[in-house]
Design a protein around this motif. Structure first.
Motif, PDB file in Angstrom:
ATOM      1  N   SER A   1       0.591  -1.219   0.170  1.00  0.00           N
ATOM      2  CA  SER A   1      -0.122   0.017  -0.070  1.00  0.00           C
ATOM      3  C   SER A   1       0.821   1.273  -0.058  1.00  0.00           C
ATOM      4  CB  SER A   1      -0.885   0.195   1.283  1.00  0.00           C
ATOM      5  OG  SER A   1      -0.403  -0.347   2.454  1.00  0.00           O
ATOM      6  N   SER A   2       2.187   1.307  -0.013  1.00  0.00           N
ATOM      7  CA  SER A   2       3.073   2.207   0.169  1.00  0.00           C
ATOM      8  C   SER A   2       3.271   2.686  -1.288  1.00  0.00           C
ATOM      9  CB  SER A   2       4.257   1.936   1.074  1.00  0.00           C
ATOM     10  OG  SER A   2       4.966   1.115   0.284  1.00  0.00           O
ATOM     11  N   GLU A   3       3.955   3.918  -1.251  1.00  0.00           N
ATOM     12  CA  GLU A   3       4.289   4.459  -2.701  1.00  0.00           C
ATOM     13  C   GLU A   3       5.668   3.634  -2.971  1.00  0.00           C
ATOM     14  OE1 GLU A   3       4.219   8.611  -2.878  1.00  0.00           O
ATOM     15  OE2 GLU A   3       2.332   8.849  -1.889  1.00  0.00           O
ATOM     16  N   MET A   4       6.198   2.636  -2.354  1.00  0.00           N
ATOM     17  CA  MET A   4       7.622   2.089  -2.799  1.00  0.00           C
ATOM     18  C   MET A   4       7.175   1.302  -3.766  1.00  0.00           C
ATOM     19  SD  MET A   4       9.734   2.662   0.793  1.00  0.00           S
ATOM     20  CE  MET A   4      10.617   1.342   0.324  1.00  0.00           C
ATOM     21  N   CYS A   5       6.022   0.660  -3.794  1.00  0.00           N
ATOM     22  CA  CYS A   5       5.802  -0.642  -4.483  1.00  0.00           C
ATOM     23  C   CYS A   5       5.728  -0.059  -6.076  1.00  0.00           C
ATOM     24  CB  CYS A   5       4.258  -0.914  -4.245  1.00  0.00           C
ATOM     25  SG  CYS A   5       3.971  -1.872  -2.505  1.00  0.00           S
ATOM     26  N   THR A   6       5.993  -0.852  -6.732  1.00  0.00           N
ATOM     27  CA  THR A   6       5.931  -0.506  -8.340  1.00  0.00           C
ATOM     28  C   THR A   6       4.477  -1.053  -8.796  1.00  0.00           C
ATOM     29  OG1 THR A   6       6.516  -2.815  -8.969  1.00  0.00           O
ATOM     30  CG2 THR A   6       8.342  -1.147  -8.648  1.00  0.00           C
ATOM     31  N   SER A   7       3.969  -0.660  -9.890  1.00  0.00           N
ATOM     32  CA  SER A   7       2.680  -0.960 -10.416  1.00  0.00           C
ATOM     33  C   SER A   7       2.625  -2.426 -10.623  1.00  0.00           C
ATOM     34  CB  SER A   7       2.379  -0.010 -11.684  1.00  0.00           C
ATOM     35  OG  SER A   7       3.359  -0.266 -12.880  1.00  0.00           O
ATOM     36  N   GLU A   8       3.552  -3.116 -11.036  1.00  0.00           N
ATOM     37  CA  GLU A   8       3.459  -4.811 -11.070  1.00  0.00           C
ATOM     38  C   GLU A   8       3.237  -5.188  -9.754  1.00  0.00           C
ATOM     39  OE1 GLU A   8       6.384  -8.344 -12.565  1.00  0.00           O
ATOM     40  OE2 GLU A   8       6.538  -6.242 -13.654  1.00  0.00           O
ATOM     41  N   GLU A   9       3.942  -4.810  -8.936  1.00  0.00           N
ATOM     42  CA  GLU A   9       3.614  -5.395  -7.546  1.00  0.00           C
ATOM     43  C   GLU A   9       2.333  -5.067  -7.164  1.00  0.00           C
ATOM     44  OE1 GLU A   9       6.934  -3.744  -5.250  1.00  0.00           O
ATOM     45  OE2 GLU A   9       8.480  -4.935  -5.594  1.00  0.00           O
ATOM     46  N   ARG A  10       1.914  -3.837  -7.094  1.00  0.00           N
ATOM     47  CA  ARG A  10       0.592  -3.624  -6.846  1.00  0.00           C
ATOM     48  C   ARG A  10      -0.532  -4.362  -7.522  1.00  0.00           C
ATOM     49  NH1 ARG A  10       0.879   1.884  -6.836  1.00  0.00           N
ATOM     50  NH2 ARG A  10       1.537   2.031  -4.805  1.00  0.00           N
ATOM     51  N   ASN A  11      -0.353  -4.475  -8.795  1.00  0.00           N
ATOM     52  CA  ASN A  11      -1.200  -5.299  -9.593  1.00  0.00           C
ATOM     53  C   ASN A  11      -1.392  -6.877  -9.146  1.00  0.00           C
ATOM     54  OD1 ASN A  11      -2.034  -3.316 -11.340  1.00  0.00           O
ATOM     55  ND2 ASN A  11      -0.533  -3.647 -12.830  1.00  0.00           N
ATOM     56  N   ARG A  12      -0.129  -7.270  -8.836  1.00  0.00           N
ATOM     57  CA  ARG A  12      -0.101  -8.606  -8.452  1.00  0.00           C
ATOM     58  C   ARG A  12      -0.547  -8.762  -7.147  1.00  0.00           C
ATOM     59  NH1 ARG A  12       5.737 -10.943  -8.226  1.00  0.00           N
ATOM     60  NH2 ARG A  12       5.832  -8.727  -8.703  1.00  0.00           N
ATOM     61  N   TYR A  13      -0.506  -7.706  -6.074  1.00  0.00           N
ATOM     62  CA  TYR A  13      -1.170  -7.900  -4.845  1.00  0.00           C
ATOM     63  C   TYR A  13      -2.777  -7.770  -4.938  1.00  0.00           C
ATOM     64  CZ  TYR A  13      -2.847  -6.243  -0.242  1.00  0.00           C
ATOM     65  OH  TYR A  13      -3.358  -6.052   0.917  1.00  0.00           O
ATOM     66  N   GLU A  14      -3.205  -6.871  -5.820  1.00  0.00           N
ATOM     67  CA  GLU A  14      -4.667  -6.734  -6.250  1.00  0.00           C
ATOM     68  C   GLU A  14      -5.119  -7.923  -6.606  1.00  0.00           C
ATOM     69  OE1 GLU A  14      -5.372  -3.254  -8.301  1.00  0.00           O
ATOM     70  OE2 GLU A  14      -4.832  -1.954  -6.548  1.00  0.00           O
ATOM     71  N   LYS A  15      -4.704  -8.651  -7.334  1.00  0.00           N
ATOM     72  CA  LYS A  15      -4.785  -9.837  -8.342  1.00  0.00           C
ATOM     73  C   LYS A  15      -5.269 -10.748  -7.237  1.00  0.00           C
ATOM     74  CE  LYS A  15      -3.813 -12.922 -12.098  1.00  0.00           C
ATOM     75  NZ  LYS A  15      -2.878 -13.065 -13.222  1.00  0.00           N
ATOM     76  N   SER A  16      -4.006 -10.987  -6.383  1.00  0.00           N
ATOM     77  CA  SER A  16      -4.129 -12.090  -5.305  1.00  0.00           C
ATOM     78  C   SER A  16      -5.329 -11.894  -4.476  1.00  0.00           C
ATOM     79  CB  SER A  16      -2.705 -12.206  -4.459  1.00  0.00           C
ATOM     80  OG  SER A  16      -2.898 -11.074  -3.769  1.00  0.00           O
ATOM     81  N   ILE A  17      -5.651 -10.599  -3.873  1.00  0.00           N
ATOM     82  CA  ILE A  17      -6.817 -10.239  -3.202  1.00  0.00           C
ATOM     83  C   ILE A  17      -8.053 -10.791  -3.812  1.00  0.00           C
ATOM     84  CG2 ILE A  17      -8.059  -8.442  -2.076  1.00  0.00           C
ATOM     85  CD1 ILE A  17      -5.762  -9.117  -0.675  1.00  0.00           C
ATOM     86  N   PHE A  18      -8.091 -10.480  -5.177  1.00  0.00           N
ATOM     87  CA  PHE A  18      -9.447 -10.846  -6.048  1.00  0.00           C
ATOM     88  C   PHE A  18      -9.410 -12.195  -6.124  1.00  0.00           C
ATOM     89  CE2 PHE A  18      -9.030  -6.686  -8.146  1.00  0.00           C
ATOM     90  CZ  PHE A  18     -10.144  -6.128  -7.498  1.00  0.00           C
ATOM     91  N   LYS A  19      -8.521 -13.236  -6.171  1.00  0.00           N
ATOM     92  CA  LYS A  19      -8.366 -14.439  -6.284  1.00  0.00           C
ATOM     93  C   LYS A  19      -8.792 -15.156  -4.762  1.00  0.00           C
ATOM     94  CE  LYS A  19      -5.308 -16.872  -8.670  1.00  0.00           C
ATOM     95  NZ  LYS A  19      -3.777 -17.446  -8.822  1.00  0.00           N
ATOM     96  N   ALA A  20      -8.474 -14.550  -3.718  1.00  0.00           N
ATOM     97  CA  ALA A  20      -8.755 -14.943  -2.490  1.00  0.00           C
ATOM     98  C   ALA A  20     -10.295 -14.682  -2.301  1.00  0.00           C
ATOM     99  CB  ALA A  20      -7.856 -14.314  -1.527  1.00  0.00           C
ATOM    100  N   GLN A  21     -10.682 -13.471  -2.705  1.00  0.00           N
ATOM    101  CA  GLN A  21     -12.277 -13.355  -2.615  1.00  0.00           C
ATOM    102  C   GLN A  21     -13.164 -14.363  -3.363  1.00  0.00           C
ATOM    103  OE1 GLN A  21     -12.439  -9.169  -3.678  1.00  0.00           O
ATOM    104  NE2 GLN A  21     -11.906  -8.510  -1.812  1.00  0.00           N
ATOM    105  N   ARG A  22     -12.490 -14.681  -4.542  1.00  0.00           N
ATOM    106  CA  ARG A  22     -13.338 -15.555  -5.418  1.00  0.00           C
ATOM    107  C   ARG A  22     -13.277 -16.959  -4.720  1.00  0.00           C
ATOM    108  NH1 ARG A  22      -9.883 -17.427 -10.183  1.00  0.00           N
ATOM    109  NH2 ARG A  22      -8.946 -18.594  -8.523  1.00  0.00           N
ATOM    110  N   ASN A  23     -12.136 -17.401  -4.385  1.00  0.00           N
ATOM    111  CA  ASN A  23     -12.052 -18.778  -3.714  1.00  0.00           C
ATOM    112  C   ASN A  23     -12.759 -18.719  -2.363  1.00  0.00           C
ATOM    113  OD1 ASN A  23     -10.199 -19.716  -5.559  1.00  0.00           O
ATOM    114  ND2 ASN A  23      -8.533 -19.087  -4.369  1.00  0.00           N
ATOM    115  N   ALA A  24     -12.887 -17.672  -1.590  1.00  0.00           N
ATOM    116  CA  ALA A  24     -13.641 -17.762  -0.316  1.00  0.00           C
ATOM    117  C   ALA A  24     -15.457 -17.772  -0.762  1.00  0.00           C
ATOM    118  CB  ALA A  24     -13.628 -16.415   0.272  1.00  0.00           C
ATOM    119  N   VAL A  25     -15.679 -17.151  -1.962  1.00  0.00           N
ATOM    120  CA  VAL A  25     -17.178 -17.306  -2.516  1.00  0.00           C
ATOM    121  C   VAL A  25     -17.417 -18.835  -2.757  1.00  0.00           C
ATOM    122  CG1 VAL A  25     -18.600 -16.491  -4.220  1.00  0.00           C
ATOM    123  CG2 VAL A  25     -17.174 -14.859  -3.056  1.00  0.00           C
ATOM    124  N   LEU A  26     -16.420 -19.343  -3.418  1.00  0.00           N
ATOM    125  CA  LEU A  26     -16.467 -20.721  -3.699  1.00  0.00           C
ATOM    126  C   LEU A  26     -16.613 -21.598  -2.818  1.00  0.00           C
ATOM    127  CD1 LEU A  26     -16.331 -22.225  -6.241  1.00  0.00           C
ATOM    128  CD2 LEU A  26     -13.857 -22.437  -5.932  1.00  0.00           C
TER     129      LEU A  26
END
Length: 129
Positions: free
Chosen positions: A70-95
Motif C-alpha cells: 500500500s505504500s508508494e514504494m511499490c511498483t505498479s507491477e507489484e500492486r497489480n499482483r497484490y490486487e490480483k491475489s486479493i481478488f483470487k482470495a475473494q473468489r475462492n472464499a465465495v467458492l
C-alpha cells in the motif's frame, strides 16, 4: 495449489446440478428415485464441508500473513499482483461458502421430500380407516 480449487469448482458445479434436478417438477416416481439416490450420496459427500472449511482457514491464514503493498514504494507491477491475489482470495472464499450453502440446500430439500412423503403416507392411512 490450483488443483484443490479446480476440484472445489467441480464439486460446486455438481451440487448446483443436483439442486436443479431436485427442484424441477418431475413426475412423482422419478422425483422419489432422484431424492433417494441423492440421499444416499449426501452422507459420503459431507467431506466437502470439511474440505471447504479447511480451504477457508487456509485463505484466512494467507490473508493475515500476506505482504501488503500500500505504500508508494511499490511498483505498479507489484500492486497489480497484490490486487490480483486479493481478488483470487475473494473468489475462492465465495467458492467455499457456496459449496457449503449448496450442500445444506440439497440436504434440506431431500429432508423436506422425505417429510412430505411421510405425511402423504399418514394421510393415506387416515383416509383408509
Amino acid at each position: 495449489m490450483a488443483l484443490q480449487w479446480v476440484i472445489l469448482t467441480w464439486v460446486v458445479a455438481a451440487e448446483a446440478v443436483l439442486s436443479l434436478l431436485l427442484t424441477l417438477p418431475w413426475p412423482r416416481l422419478i422425483k422419489s428415485q432422484i431424492v433417494s439416490l441423492v440421499s444416499l450420496i449426501l452422507q459420503p459427500a459431507a467431506c466437502v464441508l470439511f474440505f471447504a472449511a479447511f480451504q477457508l482457514l487456509d485463505l484466512y491464514w494467507k490473508n493475515e500473513h500476506r505482504l501488503s503493498c500500500s505504500s508508494e514504494m511499490c511498483t505498479s507491477e507489484e500492486r497489480n499482483r497484490y490486487e490480483k491475489s486479493i481478488f483470487k482470495a475473494q473468489r475462492n472464499a465465495v467458492l467455499c461458502v457456496s459449496a457449503c450453502l449448496l450442500y445444506w440446500c440439497i440436504f434440506r430439500i431431500c429432508k423436506f421430500h422425505k417429510v412430505i412423503k411421510g405425511l402423504e403416507e399418514a394421510e393415506k392411512r387416515l383416509k383408509e380407516n
